[in-house]
Design a protein around this motif. Structure first.
Motif, PDB file in Angstrom:
ATOM      1  N   ARG A   1       1.779  -3.747  -5.594  1.00 53.53           N
ATOM      2  CA  ARG A   1       2.000  -3.416  -4.177  1.00 53.53           C
ATOM      3  C   ARG A   1       1.884  -1.912  -3.894  1.00 53.53           C
ATOM      4  O   ARG A   1       2.134  -1.478  -2.775  1.00 53.53           O
ATOM      5  CB  ARG A   1       3.384  -3.920  -3.745  1.00 53.53           C
ATOM      6  CG  ARG A   1       3.534  -5.435  -3.801  1.00 53.53           C
ATOM      7  CD  ARG A   1       4.947  -5.897  -3.449  1.00 53.53           C
ATOM      8  NE  ARG A   1       5.937  -5.330  -4.362  1.00 53.53           N
ATOM      9  CZ  ARG A   1       6.739  -4.323  -4.054  1.00 53.53           C
ATOM     10  NH1 ARG A   1       6.690  -3.763  -2.852  1.00 53.53           N
ATOM     11  NH2 ARG A   1       7.604  -3.866  -4.941  1.00 53.53           N
ATOM     12  N   ASN A   2       1.515  -1.130  -4.906  1.00 51.96           N
ATOM     13  CA  ASN A   2       1.422   0.323  -4.694  1.00 51.96           C
ATOM     14  C   ASN A   2       0.241   0.673  -3.792  1.00 51.96           C
ATOM     15  O   ASN A   2      -0.867   0.159  -3.986  1.00 51.96           O
ATOM     16  CB  ASN A   2       1.255   1.052  -6.029  1.00 51.96           C
ATOM     17  CG  ASN A   2       2.483   0.947  -6.902  1.00 51.96           C
ATOM     18  OD1 ASN A   2       3.360   0.117  -6.671  1.00 51.96           O
ATOM     19  ND2 ASN A   2       2.542   1.777  -7.929  1.00 51.96           N
ATOM     20  N   GLU A   3       0.468   1.550  -2.843  1.00 49.29           N
ATOM     21  CA  GLU A   3      -0.621   2.008  -1.976  1.00 49.29           C
ATOM     22  C   GLU A   3      -1.547   2.925  -2.773  1.00 49.29           C
ATOM     23  O   GLU A   3      -1.086   3.805  -3.502  1.00 49.29           O
ATOM     24  CB  GLU A   3      -0.057   2.765  -0.773  1.00 49.29           C
ATOM     25  CG  GLU A   3       0.919   1.955   0.074  1.00 49.29           C
ATOM     26  CD  GLU A   3       0.270   0.757   0.746  1.00 49.29           C
ATOM     27  OE1 GLU A   3      -0.938   0.838   1.054  1.00 49.29           O
ATOM     28  OE2 GLU A   3       0.964  -0.257   0.956  1.00 49.29           O
ATOM     29  N   THR A   4      -2.833   2.707  -2.646  1.00 46.23           N
ATOM     30  CA  THR A   4      -3.783   3.528  -3.387  1.00 46.23           C
ATOM     31  C   THR A   4      -3.957   4.895  -2.744  1.00 46.23           C
ATOM     32  O   THR A   4      -3.800   5.050  -1.527  1.00 46.23           O
ATOM     33  CB  THR A   4      -5.150   2.824  -3.500  1.00 46.23           C
ATOM     34  OG1 THR A   4      -6.010   3.612  -4.331  1.00 46.23           O
ATOM     35  CG2 THR A   4      -5.794   2.648  -2.129  1.00 46.23           C
ATOM     36  N   LYS A   5      -4.282   5.880  -3.565  1.00 47.93           N
ATOM     37  CA  LYS A   5      -4.535   7.240  -3.088  1.00 47.93           C
ATOM     38  C   LYS A   5      -6.025   7.548  -3.058  1.00 47.93           C
ATOM     39  O   LYS A   5      -6.415   8.682  -2.760  1.00 47.93           O
ATOM     40  CB  LYS A   5      -3.816   8.235  -3.999  1.00 47.93           C
ATOM     41  CG  LYS A   5      -2.296   8.095  -3.986  1.00 47.93           C
ATOM     42  CD  LYS A   5      -1.641   9.022  -5.001  1.00 47.93           C
ATOM     43  CE  LYS A   5      -0.120   8.982  -4.877  1.00 47.93           C
ATOM     44  NZ  LYS A   5       0.434   7.646  -5.114  1.00 47.93           N
TER      45      LYS A   5
ATOM     46  N   VAL B   1      -8.032  -2.449  -4.942  1.00 49.41           N
ATOM     47  CA  VAL B   1      -9.037  -1.626  -5.626  1.00 49.41           C
ATOM     48  C   VAL B   1      -9.474  -2.301  -6.921  1.00 49.41           C
ATOM     49  O   VAL B   1     -10.668  -2.383  -7.225  1.00 49.41           O
ATOM     50  CB  VAL B   1      -8.474  -0.221  -5.909  1.00 49.41           C
ATOM     51  CG1 VAL B   1      -9.483   0.609  -6.700  1.00 49.41           C
ATOM     52  CG2 VAL B   1      -8.114   0.481  -4.608  1.00 49.41           C
ATOM     53  N   ILE B   2      -8.516  -2.779  -7.701  1.00 49.22           N
ATOM     54  CA  ILE B   2      -8.844  -3.459  -8.963  1.00 49.22           C
ATOM     55  C   ILE B   2      -9.699  -4.687  -8.693  1.00 49.22           C
ATOM     56  O   ILE B   2     -10.686  -4.953  -9.399  1.00 49.22           O
ATOM     57  CB  ILE B   2      -7.552  -3.837  -9.712  1.00 49.22           C
ATOM     58  CG1 ILE B   2      -6.800  -2.588 -10.166  1.00 49.22           C
ATOM     59  CG2 ILE B   2      -7.867  -4.730 -10.909  1.00 49.22           C
ATOM     60  CD1 ILE B   2      -7.550  -1.713 -11.148  1.00 49.22           C
TER      61      ILE B   2
ATOM     62  N   ASN C   1     -11.472   6.457   0.175  1.00 48.84           N
ATOM     63  CA  ASN C   1     -12.142   5.453   0.995  1.00 48.84           C
ATOM     64  C   ASN C   1     -11.362   4.146   1.079  1.00 48.84           C
ATOM     65  O   ASN C   1     -11.640   3.292   1.919  1.00 48.84           O
ATOM     66  CB  ASN C   1     -13.561   5.182   0.480  1.00 48.84           C
ATOM     67  CG  ASN C   1     -13.578   4.686  -0.952  1.00 48.84           C
ATOM     68  OD1 ASN C   1     -12.709   5.049  -1.727  1.00 48.84           O
ATOM     69  ND2 ASN C   1     -14.562   3.884  -1.293  1.00 48.84           N
ATOM     70  N   TYR C   2     -10.355   3.952   0.222  1.00 48.25           N
ATOM     71  CA  TYR C   2      -9.474   2.795   0.328  1.00 48.25           C
ATOM     72  C   TYR C   2      -8.201   3.139   1.096  1.00 48.25           C
ATOM     73  O   TYR C   2      -7.639   2.291   1.793  1.00 48.25           O
ATOM     74  CB  TYR C   2      -9.103   2.276  -1.067  1.00 48.25           C
ATOM     75  CG  TYR C   2     -10.191   1.449  -1.716  1.00 48.25           C
ATOM     76  CD1 TYR C   2     -10.337   0.105  -1.410  1.00 48.25           C
ATOM     77  CD2 TYR C   2     -11.078   2.011  -2.624  1.00 48.25           C
ATOM     78  CE1 TYR C   2     -11.325  -0.662  -1.992  1.00 48.25           C
ATOM     79  CE2 TYR C   2     -12.070   1.264  -3.227  1.00 48.25           C
ATOM     80  CZ  TYR C   2     -12.192  -0.088  -2.906  1.00 48.25           C
ATOM     81  OH  TYR C   2     -13.175  -0.838  -3.480  1.00 48.25           O
ATOM     82  N   ARG C   3      -7.763   4.382   0.988  1.00 53.17           N
ATOM     83  CA  ARG C   3      -6.521   4.777   1.660  1.00 53.17           C
ATOM     84  C   ARG C   3      -6.641   4.641   3.165  1.00 53.17           C
ATOM     85  O   ARG C   3      -5.683   4.275   3.854  1.00 53.17           O
ATOM     86  CB  ARG C   3      -6.180   6.220   1.278  1.00 53.17           C
ATOM     87  CG  ARG C   3      -4.796   6.659   1.762  1.00 53.17           C
ATOM     88  CD  ARG C   3      -4.458   8.054   1.248  1.00 53.17           C
ATOM     89  NE  ARG C   3      -5.434   9.024   1.759  1.00 53.17           N
ATOM     90  CZ  ARG C   3      -5.953  10.003   1.036  1.00 53.17           C
ATOM     91  NH1 ARG C   3      -5.630  10.130  -0.231  1.00 53.17           N
ATOM     92  NH2 ARG C   3      -6.807  10.856   1.567  1.00 53.17           N
ATOM     93  N   THR C   4      -7.817   4.916   3.694  1.00 47.03           N
ATOM     94  CA  THR C   4      -8.010   4.804   5.139  1.00 47.03           C
ATOM     95  C   THR C   4      -7.893   3.369   5.622  1.00 47.03           C
ATOM     96  O   THR C   4      -7.700   3.121   6.805  1.00 47.03           O
ATOM     97  CB  THR C   4      -9.384   5.363   5.535  1.00 47.03           C
ATOM     98  OG1 THR C   4     -10.400   4.662   4.827  1.00 47.03           O
ATOM     99  CG2 THR C   4      -9.477   6.849   5.212  1.00 47.03           C
TER     100      THR C   4
END
Length: 678
Positions: A223-227, A241-242, A230-233
């Motif tokens: 559940r961690n938000e990615t940094k 992402v995985i 292009n995915y964070r937006t």
């Protein structure tokens, strides 16, 4: 340090607590030897140990004494009668040089066999001798001797009955540090001491002549938000992402994904986004399902007797952490009190809700310190689950020793815990606190664990939180690309665990005349033979042998999984042998040989590349059916070395193919590779 080399030689280590009565060896014809490794006198009753050891030696059991002998005095300091010590040592081929212990430094060694000593590190120019020994007979091999004021001491000895390495000459270490390196070559020492040279070894690194590849993911960070920009937006999470970059990007490489049930369960910390990702991940045909427990215990020992002392219950802490081993609390989530059944069978049952019909969940991937107490291992077995994780094998510039390559697993009273074959990105990133690109160092580890001897399969093991950062994602993808570029046999993680379990159950029965029967091997289907140059399997005297391949001086023999108790016979390679497997990306089974050719069944991931030896015929017709493609035929030419190669259609779901290879007699038929539908 000792167990991995012993495993590599086909030996299982059965640890024994010396505070308990010595084990009864009567009727134990499976015990090949006894190892002790002490730095001081350790026995409460050394007289009893010497009597027990003498009886074992009389039955032909071999001994290896690393470091101090441990029995010249009791733990309380009372001297052991000299005649008892001498009786055992002389029975094993050495004598004690009394009053020869040199408190001063010795001069340079006078005998130093470079094939045995200075394996990873040079010996110091002089050293101490605390127990001076001398080999008695010419049939003993002395690999290291030194001259001191009191005469010559033999420091590394192998007799026909035992091996001895004096204290201070096994390895180098730094007090207060993890740094260590072997002085002696443990592979050679253990092989000579226990007489394993030339014997078949159950091998867990290879299938069908190729190095095994498997990959598994722990669910930490789901559940961690990615940094990643292009995915964070898009407010994406690490699991998204995985899924997009890794799982969808490498459909030819099977991977096992173990979610943490609390990350999915809305009564804990789950939400719709986490659940949606689970459905998407587990729908992929090359993804295998596993459990990473319900609440992610960090320190399993804290729960051996139930609840952890001082743990706050009811605060799920869903803001969560990435799940590093050094986390300061007992569990990642604590919405409810610890319950072993919930962690094991409960988590597996909950995660199974998100699997497509017919896809099983058969594996538990241990969390946190990956040191489950025996009751937890027993619970996994009772729930019908295989288990893996732990070991953390490293072999690189930061851990420059084979001593950091773990054994195959860990014995507990609850059963065997199977270790991962390589460490995950957590240990390369300071427990996920920095150096997030560090996982790229995995390739160095895998290279060192391949040469000069193949110690481990390729294992790309990581966490979902590798999808948090671009540097960690790039390191992961680089590892997968590097693995894909090699000659591999990709399998599921459960396949590897079953192979490893097979190592512990396998028994090899010597039939005489270079012939052995392989029993109770489970899913293990490769035998490795070292030190038999010029010999190959004699297929006329063997049963259930698919083929063989030489690699780095060793012979890797592929067994047919369909044969319950294969017989392996070795001898000089005859001028003519039936068809046999050289190497295959896909596991092969149910081989049948005939005068006109052979047939078999194969299934695997990616393209079904394989090479076979064939006894004659310029051209061969390969016909296969399966994978939903109907029946296809290919004509292949035999090479000057007597082999043919072909590839079955790529698949990401381990589709089963039935294959027939037939020698062509029509000289007018084209020898060019052609594929056509029949």
């Amino acid at each position: 340090m000792a167990e991995m080399p012993l495993n590599h030689l086909g030996l299982i280590v059965e640890p024994h607590d010396i505070r308990k009565p010595l084990p009864d060896l009567a009727g134990r014809d499976d015990v090949r030897g006894i190892v002790t490794w002490w730095s001081d006198d350790v026995y409460d009753d050394p007289d009893g140990f010497l009597q027990w050891a003498s009886e074992a030696a009389d039955r032909g059991t071999r001994f290896l004494f690393l470091g101090s002998l441990g029995f010249q005095r009791s733990r309380a300091g009372e001297a052991t009668p000299a005649y008892l010590v001498d009786r055992l040592l002389r029975r094993l081929g050495v004598r004690m040089l009394r009053n020869a212990n040199d408190p001063a430094f010795l001069s340079a060694p006078i005998v130093k066999d470079q094939g045995m000593v200075e394996f990873e590190r040079a010996l110091p120019p002089a050293g101490r001798v605390t127990e001076a020994l001398r080999a008695l007979n010419t049939d003993a091999k002395v690999f290291l001797s030194a001259e001191g004021k009191q005469g010559t001491s033999d420091l590394v000895i192998v007799t026909p009955f035992a091996g001895f390495v004096s204290d201070g000459y096994t390895h180098y270490s730094v007090e207060g540090s993890t740094f260590r390196q072997w002085y002696i070559n443990p592979f050679r020492l253990f092989s000579l001491t226990f007489g394993t040279g030339g014997l078949p070894v159950p091998d867990t690194t290879t299938i069908g002549g190729r190095r095994i590849f498997f990959s598994h993911i722990d669910g930490d960070g789901w559940r961690n938000e990615t940094k990643i920009a292009n995915y964070r937006t898009r407010n994406a999470r690490a699991i998204d992402v995985i899924l997009n970059e890794v799982l969808n990007g490498f459909p030819d490489l099977p991977v096992t994904v173990a979610a943490i049930a609390a990350d999915l369960d809305p009564e804990w910390c789950g939400d719709e986004r986490a659940i949606s990702a689970a459905y998407a991940v587990y729908a992929l045909p090359h993804v295998e399902a596993a459990s990473h427990t319900y609440s992610h215990p960090f320190y399993w020992g804290m729960f051996e007797n139930g609840a952890a002392t001082g743990e706050r219950i009811g605060d799920a802490r869903c803001a969560g952490a990435s799940g590093a081993v050094a986390h300061p609390v007992a569990r990642a989530y604590s919405a409810r009190a610890f319950n072993l059944d919930l962690e094991v069978s409960g988590a597996a049952g909950y995660i199974a809700r998100f699997l497509p019909p017919g896809k099983p969940l058969r594996l538990l991937q241990w969390s946190g310190d990956t040191s489950p107490f025996p009751g937890a291992v027993a619970a996994s077995r009772a729930a019908g689950l295989l288990n893996i994780n732990g070991g953390d094998s490293r072999f690189d510039a930061n851990f420059p020793s084979v001593s950091w390559v773990s054994s195959l697993g860990r014995y507990t009273e609850g059963g065997w815990q199977i270790y991962a074959a390589a460490s995950n990105e957590n240990t390369y990133t300071y427990l996920w606190t920095g150096r997030f690109y560090g996982f790229q160092q995995l390739s160095e580890n895998l290279r060192r664990m391949e040469s000069p001897r193949r110690l481990k399969p390729i294992n790309v093991y990581y966490h979902v939180y590798s999808g948090e950062r671009l540097s960690s994602l790039n390191a992961l993808i680089e590892n997968l690309r590097a693995a894909r570029a090699q000659e591999i046999a990709p399998i599921r993680t459960t396949d590897y665990v079953e192979i490893a379990n097979g190592f512990y159950t396998c028994r090899i029965v010597e039939l005489g005349d270079g012939q052995w029967r392989i029993e109770d091997r489970g899913a293990l289907n490769t035998m490795r033979v070292d030190d038999r140059i010029g010999e190959v399997p004699d297929l006329a005297r063997s049963q259930g042998v698919l083929g063989w391949r030489r690699h780095q001086g060793s012979l890797y023999v592929a067994l047919d999984p369909a044969h319950p108790a294969p017989v392996l016979a070795l001898g000089p390679e005859p001028a003519e042998q039936p068809a046999s497997l050289v190497e295959s990306r896909w596991p092969v089974r149910d081989m049948a040989r005939a005068d006109s050719g052979f047939s078999f069944i194969a299934a695997g991931f990616g393209p079904g590349e394989m090479t076979w030896r064939v006894p004659n015929g310029a051209r061969h017709q390969v016909t296969w059916a399966g994978g939903g493609a109907g029946t296809l035929t290919q004509i292949v030419a035999r090479r000057p070395d007597g082999t043919i190669s072909f590839s079955l259609p790529a698949t990401n779901s381990a589709g089963v193919f039935s294959v027939r290879v037939r020698r062509l007699l029509d000289s007018a038929e084209s020898a060019d590779p052609v594929t056509r539908e029949e």
